[in-house]
Structures are given as structure tokens and as C-alpha cells.
Design a protein around this motif. Structure first.
Motif, PDB file in Angstrom:
ATOM      1  N   GLN A 147       0.830  -1.211   0.000  1.00 55.69           N
ATOM      2  CA  GLN A 147       0.000   0.000   0.000  1.00 55.69           C
ATOM      3  C   GLN A 147       0.863   1.259   0.000  1.00 55.69           C
ATOM      4  O   GLN A 147       0.552   2.237  -0.699  1.00 55.69           O
ATOM      5  CB  GLN A 147      -0.906  -0.007   1.233  1.00 55.69           C
ATOM      6  N   VAL A 148       1.942   1.242   0.773  1.00 52.82           N
ATOM      7  CA  VAL A 148       2.821   2.412   0.822  1.00 52.82           C
ATOM      8  C   VAL A 148       3.499   2.620  -0.532  1.00 52.82           C
ATOM      9  O   VAL A 148       3.645   3.756  -1.006  1.00 52.82           O
ATOM     10  CB  VAL A 148       3.878   2.265   1.941  1.00 52.82           C
ATOM     11  N   LEU A 149       3.903   1.522  -1.178  1.00 56.96           N
ATOM     12  CA  LEU A 149       4.518   1.625  -2.506  1.00 56.96           C
ATOM     13  C   LEU A 149       3.585   2.333  -3.477  1.00 56.96           C
ATOM     14  O   LEU A 149       4.003   3.266  -4.189  1.00 56.96           O
ATOM     15  CB  LEU A 149       4.849   0.222  -3.025  1.00 56.96           C
ATOM     16  N   ALA A 150       2.318   1.902  -3.524  1.00 51.48           N
ATOM     17  CA  ALA A 150       1.358   2.517  -4.437  1.00 51.48           C
ATOM     18  C   ALA A 150       1.153   3.989  -4.103  1.00 51.48           C
ATOM     19  O   ALA A 150       1.058   4.840  -5.003  1.00 51.48           O
ATOM     20  CB  ALA A 150       0.031   1.766  -4.380  1.00 51.48           C
ATOM     21  N   ALA A 151       1.098   4.307  -2.810  1.00 49.47           N
ATOM     22  CA  ALA A 151       0.899   5.698  -2.406  1.00 49.47           C
ATOM     23  C   ALA A 151       2.083   6.572  -2.810  1.00 49.47           C
ATOM     24  O   ALA A 151       1.905   7.691  -3.308  1.00 49.47           O
ATOM     25  CB  ALA A 151       0.685   5.767  -0.891  1.00 49.47           C
ATOM     26  N   THR A 201       6.754  -1.527 -17.100  1.00 45.23           N
ATOM     27  CA  THR A 201       6.973  -0.390 -16.207  1.00 45.23           C
ATOM     28  C   THR A 201       7.180  -0.935 -14.800  1.00 45.23           C
ATOM     29  O   THR A 201       6.446  -1.838 -14.368  1.00 45.23           O
ATOM     30  CB  THR A 201       5.775   0.572 -16.217  1.00 45.23           C
ATOM     31  N   ILE A 202       8.169  -0.408 -14.095  1.00 42.30           N
ATOM     32  CA  ILE A 202       8.431  -0.844 -12.729  1.00 42.30           C
ATOM     33  C   ILE A 202       8.271   0.326 -11.768  1.00 42.30           C
ATOM     34  O   ILE A 202       8.694   1.452 -12.068  1.00 42.30           O
ATOM     35  CB  ILE A 202       9.834  -1.475 -12.591  1.00 42.30           C
ATOM     36  N   PHE A 203       7.633   0.062 -10.637  1.00 41.57           N
ATOM     37  CA  PHE A 203       7.531   1.003  -9.526  1.00 41.57           C
ATOM     38  C   PHE A 203       8.210   0.317  -8.342  1.00 41.57           C
ATOM     39  O   PHE A 203       7.687  -0.683  -7.824  1.00 41.57           O
ATOM     40  CB  PHE A 203       6.066   1.312  -9.204  1.00 41.57           C
ATOM     41  N   TRP A 204       9.349   0.840  -7.908  1.00 46.68           N
ATOM     42  CA  TRP A 204      10.163   0.162  -6.884  1.00 46.68           C
ATOM     43  C   TRP A 204      10.315   1.052  -5.654  1.00 46.68           C
ATOM     44  O   TRP A 204      10.363   2.288  -5.765  1.00 46.68           O
ATOM     45  CB  TRP A 204      11.532  -0.150  -7.467  1.00 46.68           C
ATOM     46  N   ASP A 212      14.913   6.489   5.517  1.00 44.22           N
ATOM     47  CA  ASP A 212      15.842   6.019   4.475  1.00 44.22           C
ATOM     48  C   ASP A 212      15.123   5.610   3.189  1.00 44.22           C
ATOM     49  O   ASP A 212      15.742   5.035   2.291  1.00 44.22           O
ATOM     50  CB  ASP A 212      16.648   4.825   4.997  1.00 44.22           C
ATOM     51  N   GLU A 213      13.855   5.921   3.098  1.00 45.86           N
ATOM     52  CA  GLU A 213      13.035   5.507   1.953  1.00 45.86           C
ATOM     53  C   GLU A 213      13.668   5.898   0.613  1.00 45.86           C
ATOM     54  O   GLU A 213      14.165   7.002   0.435  1.00 45.86           O
ATOM     55  CB  GLU A 213      11.658   6.147   2.087  1.00 45.86           C
ATOM     56  N   ILE A 214      13.614   4.949  -0.331  1.00 45.77           N
ATOM     57  CA  ILE A 214      14.101   5.177  -1.699  1.00 45.77           C
ATOM     58  C   ILE A 214      13.024   4.699  -2.666  1.00 45.77           C
ATOM     59  O   ILE A 214      12.470   3.611  -2.474  1.00 45.77           O
ATOM     60  CB  ILE A 214      15.393   4.395  -2.001  1.00 45.77           C
ATOM     61  N   ALA A 234      22.555   0.533  -1.038  1.00 45.11           N
ATOM     62  CA  ALA A 234      21.766   0.723   0.184  1.00 45.11           C
ATOM     63  C   ALA A 234      21.929  -0.469   1.124  1.00 45.11           C
ATOM     64  O   ALA A 234      22.056  -0.301   2.342  1.00 45.11           O
ATOM     65  CB  ALA A 234      20.299   0.931  -0.163  1.00 45.11           C
ATOM     66  N   ARG A 235      21.944  -1.654   0.571  1.00 48.52           N
ATOM     67  CA  ARG A 235      22.101  -2.843   1.420  1.00 48.52           C
ATOM     68  C   ARG A 235      23.468  -2.858   2.089  1.00 48.52           C
ATOM     69  O   ARG A 235      23.595  -3.217   3.269  1.00 48.52           O
ATOM     70  CB  ARG A 235      21.904  -4.108   0.592  1.00 48.52           C
TER      71      ARG A 235
END
Length: 255
Positions: A147-151, A201-204, A212-214, A234-235
Motif C-alpha cells: 500500500q505504501v509503494l502505491a501511495a 513499467t516498474i515502480f520500486w 531512508d526511503e528510496i 543501500a544494502r
């Protein structure tokens, strides 16, 4: 009888706690969390922050349970996971019996929503079936990383009237199913995109809901290599990563 709440805490951001989750936490005396070791210590810290926000000045016990080790790339995946769940059940059962008195209340904190790629409910069902420790449990839903990804990307998961496939990186090893239009991929420990249609299409997103959201998005053939580079960096920087992505076919037309 003992009472256990399985509480979805979203992505670890205290702002993502629902009012129902906060109310449930304010009734418990002990909170259980799985400790996955120093490499993923940030996950335990995030749970502590969630509890500090929810409990305020009210006293509670924060019990860390050392997560049993398991092989990450086994020859028999199902058998390995079953053995891991059995070990977790022993650990959780002992903790419930030890830490929650008769009539007491405790909680297990689940990342995102307990219904989505989380083993807590299956493990508690094992314990209940054995009948050694009597307790009732309830489930409090949470905001998932999906849900957060879509938002964050300001997109709906589905097209008009279209289906959404929720799957794992392991299941994507042979490519997308031919009828998949919108596909959400979780638990992809070693993503690769070279076997997928570059026109997707990718949404990552990674560390969604945290400071630290990317997020990255675009044509897979163009942005895919950048995602893999950013993810690896990042990892290495944090010692762990939690990410999720949505793949969508061009024009919504399956191959």
C-alpha cells in the motif's frame, strides 16, 4: 485465559499505526519481537519506536526472541520453511507460557499486515493445535509495504477491472505468467530483471515509510540497472534491505 494480539505495525513508521493497533497495544503487558541478529538490528529498533509511541509512559515488557537460523537457498524450500516454523513455534510457545500469566495479555508485532507473507499466524495455529499452552488470539490488520509503494508512486495497484498478482522473487525466476498484467513482487532477496520484458513499467521502493526511503520508477529496460545499483549500495550501507516492486505491462495488454 491468556490473550495474544497479532498486530500489523505497517512498515515500522509509528505514523502508520492504525487507531485499532494503538488501542490493542495499550492493553498488553508484554510485546514479543523476533530478533534476526545484529545485521538487522534496525528492525528491532523500529519496533521499539513503535511501542514507545503507542505506550507513552505506560510500563510494558519488550521481549526479543532470537529467530532460529535457516538456510536461505535450500534444495527443498518447503521442508526447510516447515522446519523453521516448527522451531519458531517452540520458541513462541515457551515465551507465551513464561511471559504471560493467566488472564494476561501479550502481543506479537508483524511487519505490514499479518495476512501477507508473514508466518506469525501459522506458527500460533501450530501452538494452539498442540494444546500445551491455552490462549486466545486476535489479529489486528496493518498498512503493508504494498500500500505504501502505491501511495508513494501515486498509482493504483490495478488497472480498471484488472487483476493484481501478489508473488515472490523466487516465483518470478522463470518470468511473469502470460496473463499477468499488474504484478507485485515481495521477498526478492536477489532481484534480476534480464529475463523480463524491458518494456514493462516498474515502480520500486525500499525502506518504505522510513527516513531512508528510496523510490524509483520507469521503463524496466532503462531504470532496472539503476535500481539494482542503488539497491546494492543501500544494502551495503545499512546491512539489510526490505523492498517491494510493482511490474506493469505496457497498455495493460497481456502477451
Amino acid at each position: 485465559m491468556r490473550h495474544v494480539s497479532v498486530i500489523g505495525i505497517g512498515t515500522g513508521n509509528p505514523d502508520h499505526l492504525t487507531l485499532e493497533a494503538i488501542k490493542a497495544l495499550q492493553t498488553v503487558e508484554v510485546v514479543f519481537v523476533a530478533d534476526k541478529g545484529a545485521e538487522k538490528g534496525g528492525l528491532v529498533r523500529a519496533r521499539r519506536e513503535v511501542c514507545e509511541r503507542a505506550f507513552g509512559e505506560r510500563p510494558y515488557r519488550f521481549v526479543e526472541l532470537p529467530d532460529p537460523p535457516r538456510e536461505r537457498n535450500p534444495a527443498d524450500y518447503a521442508a526447510t520453511v516447515d522446519a523453521w516454523h516448527a522451531a519458531r513455534a517452540e520458541l513462541y510457545e515457551s515465551a507465551i507460557a513464561r511471559e504471560i500469566g493467566e488472564g494476561g495479555r501479550g502481543a506479537f508485532l508483524a511487519w505490514g499486515d499479518p495476512s501477507l507473507y508473514d508466518s506469525t499466524l501459522r506458527i500460533l495455529d501450530r501452538i494452539v493445535a498442540r494444546g500445551r499452552v491455552a490462549f486466545r488470539y486476535e489479529v489486528i490488520p496493518g498498512i503493508s509495504s504494498v500500500q505504501v509503494l502505491a501511495a508513494r508512486h501515486r498509482t493504483a495497484l490495478n488497472r480498471i477491472g484488472g487483476p493484481v498478482l501478489l508473488t515472490t522473487g523466487r516465483a518470478l525466476a522463470d518470468g511473469l505468467p502470460p496473463d499477468a498484467d499488474s504484478t507485485v513482487v515481495m521477498l526478492d532477496g536477489a532481484p534480476r530483471f534480464d529475463h523480463l520484458d524491458p518494456e514493462l513499467t516498474i515502480f520500486w521502493g525500499a525502506y518504505l515509510g522510513s527516513q531512508d526511503e528510496i523510490t524509483l520508477s520507469g521503463r524496466l529496460g532503462s531504470v532496472g540497472p539503476e535500481i539494482l545499483r542503488v539497491r546494492a549500495e543501500a544494502r551495503a550501507r545499512h546491512g539489510w534491505i526490505m523492498d517491494v516492486y510493482l511490474l506493469r505491462r505496457p497498455d495493460g495488454t497481456p502477451d
